[in-house]
Design a protein around this motif. Structure first.
Motif, PDB file in Angstrom:
ATOM      1  N   ALA A 103       0.601  -1.195  -0.165  1.00 20.41           N
ATOM      2  CA  ALA A 103      -0.112  -0.008   0.066  1.00 20.41           C
ATOM      3  C   ALA A 103       0.773   1.259   0.353  1.00 20.41           C
ATOM      4  N   GLU A 104       1.960   1.342   0.702  1.00 19.74           N
ATOM      5  CA  GLU A 104       2.778   2.372   0.870  1.00 19.74           C
ATOM      6  C   GLU A 104       3.102   3.196  -0.618  1.00 19.74           C
ATOM      7  N   ASN A 131       0.481   4.013  -3.200  1.00 17.48           N
ATOM      8  CA  ASN A 131       0.280   4.736  -3.239  1.00 17.48           C
ATOM      9  C   ASN A 131       0.936   6.174  -2.850  1.00 17.48           C
ATOM     10  N   HIS A 132       2.200   5.609  -2.649  1.00 16.54           N
ATOM     11  CA  HIS A 132       3.327   6.474  -3.751  1.00 16.54           C
ATOM     12  C   HIS A 132       3.793   6.290  -5.034  1.00 16.54           C
ATOM     13  N   SER A 156       0.251   8.884  -6.247  1.00 12.52           N
ATOM     14  CA  SER A 156       0.974  10.472  -6.362  1.00 12.52           C
ATOM     15  C   SER A 156       1.375  11.189  -6.971  1.00 12.52           C
ATOM     16  N   ARG A 181      -6.294   9.436  -7.666  1.00 14.18           N
ATOM     17  CA  ARG A 181      -6.352   8.256  -6.371  1.00 14.18           C
ATOM     18  C   ARG A 181      -6.585   6.666  -7.645  1.00 14.18           C
ATOM     19  N   ILE A 228      -4.234   1.119   5.903  1.00 12.54           N
ATOM     20  CA  ILE A 228      -4.545   1.227   4.352  1.00 12.54           C
ATOM     21  C   ILE A 228      -5.330   2.669   3.814  1.00 12.54           C
ATOM     22  N   PHE A 283      -3.763   6.403   3.541  1.00 16.44           N
ATOM     23  CA  PHE A 283      -3.693   6.667   2.622  1.00 16.44           C
ATOM     24  C   PHE A 283      -3.978   8.012   1.293  1.00 16.44           C
ATOM     25  N   GLU A 284      -3.688   9.153   1.641  1.00 18.18           N
ATOM     26  CA  GLU A 284      -4.200   9.807   0.089  1.00 18.18           C
ATOM     27  C   GLU A 284      -4.639   9.807  -0.975  1.00 18.18           C
ATOM     28  N   HIS A 285      -3.724   8.820  -2.105  1.00 17.17           N
ATOM     29  CA  HIS A 285      -4.275   8.594  -2.906  1.00 17.17           C
ATOM     30  C   HIS A 285      -5.229   7.218  -3.160  1.00 17.17           C
ATOM     31  N   LEU A 286      -4.827   6.845  -1.924  1.00 11.17           N
ATOM     32  CA  LEU A 286      -5.745   4.993  -2.257  1.00 11.17           C
ATOM     33  C   LEU A 286      -7.245   5.431  -2.324  1.00 11.17           C
TER      34      LEU A 286
END
Length: 226
Positions: free
Chosen positions: A106-107, A110-111, A114, A119, A149, A152-155
């Motif tokens: 997930a990290e 998300n990166h 981004s 998203r 999870i 996370f801003e972009h998920l």
């Protein structure tokens, strides 16, 4: 031999019938055609028959087919395990990731998302059978990882993905367990308007999955074999 177009029509009718028996609208259900066993030209035939959501379980095959079929507005779904070192190349191609199965993945996703200023719809893969040969979060781990999870801003976590046990005589019970986990997460995380999707049901058990609320079916062999 039936044509792909004929098989597609039959499957759409079976989905409509199963939805009717469950008191549901077939418009709630998306058929994701799993094209991993066929070549790009056969995949094109499936798209032209009417299946515009296509799923691949191996990133390399997705990359190759997306390039070969770039003239078509296919909605690609990544339905198999995604290694972190393959995320960056995969993310730009897909509409949704069904198989998010760890916080580390997930990290990374998300990166990578981004960097593209968007998203991505993701589903958390859950392993409700305890089969060690399958990927996915165990239910107890899902409850620990999901809140992190979701943050996370972009998920955009839109639901859960799972499958019944191999050769299970009671696949509907496994699907009911996945649905219950989704409902529990909705309550605990306060996400009543999210987590609306359940990606479950394959060629041999999709009608049972529809009965338990599946919104995405991952169908392969039933579309390509008589």
């Amino acid at each position: 031999m039936s044509t792909i177009k004929e098989r597609w029509k039959r499957i759409v009718e079976r989905v409509e019938d199963a939805a009717g028996r469950a008191g549901r609208s077939p418009t709630e259900i998306t058929i994701v055609g799993v094209s991993k066993y066929v070549d790009a030209e056969t995949t094109r035939e499936l798209y032209e028959a009417g299946c515009h959501d296509l799923g691949e379980s191996r990133p390399q095959l997705l990359w190759d087919k997306a390039a070969f079929l770039s003239d078509l507005p296919i909605r690609w779904h990544m339905i198999g395990h995604l290694q972190r070192n393959k995320s960056k190349r995969t993310i730009p191609l897909i509409q949704a990731l069904h198989s998010l199965d760890s916080l580390r993945l997930a990290e990374q996703v998300n990166h990578d998302v981004s960097e593209r200023g968007r998203r991505l719809d993701v589903l958390l893969e859950v392993n409700v059978t305890g089969d060690a040969t399958k990927t996915g979060l165990l239910p107890e781990d899902l409850k620990l990882v999901a809140p992190k999870i979701v943050a996370f801003e972009h998920l955009h976590v839109v639901g859960l993905m799972g499958m019944a046990g191999l050769g299970s005589q009671t696949p509907r019970e496994d699907f009911a367990t996945i649905r219950a986990l989704r409902d529990e997460l909705q309550r605990e995380l306060g996400l009543s308007t999210d987590l609306t999707h359940l990606s479950m049901g394959m060629s041999g058990d999709f009608e049972e999955a529809i009965a338990e609320g599946a919104t995405m079916l991952r169908l392969g062999s039933v579309l390509f074999e008589d």
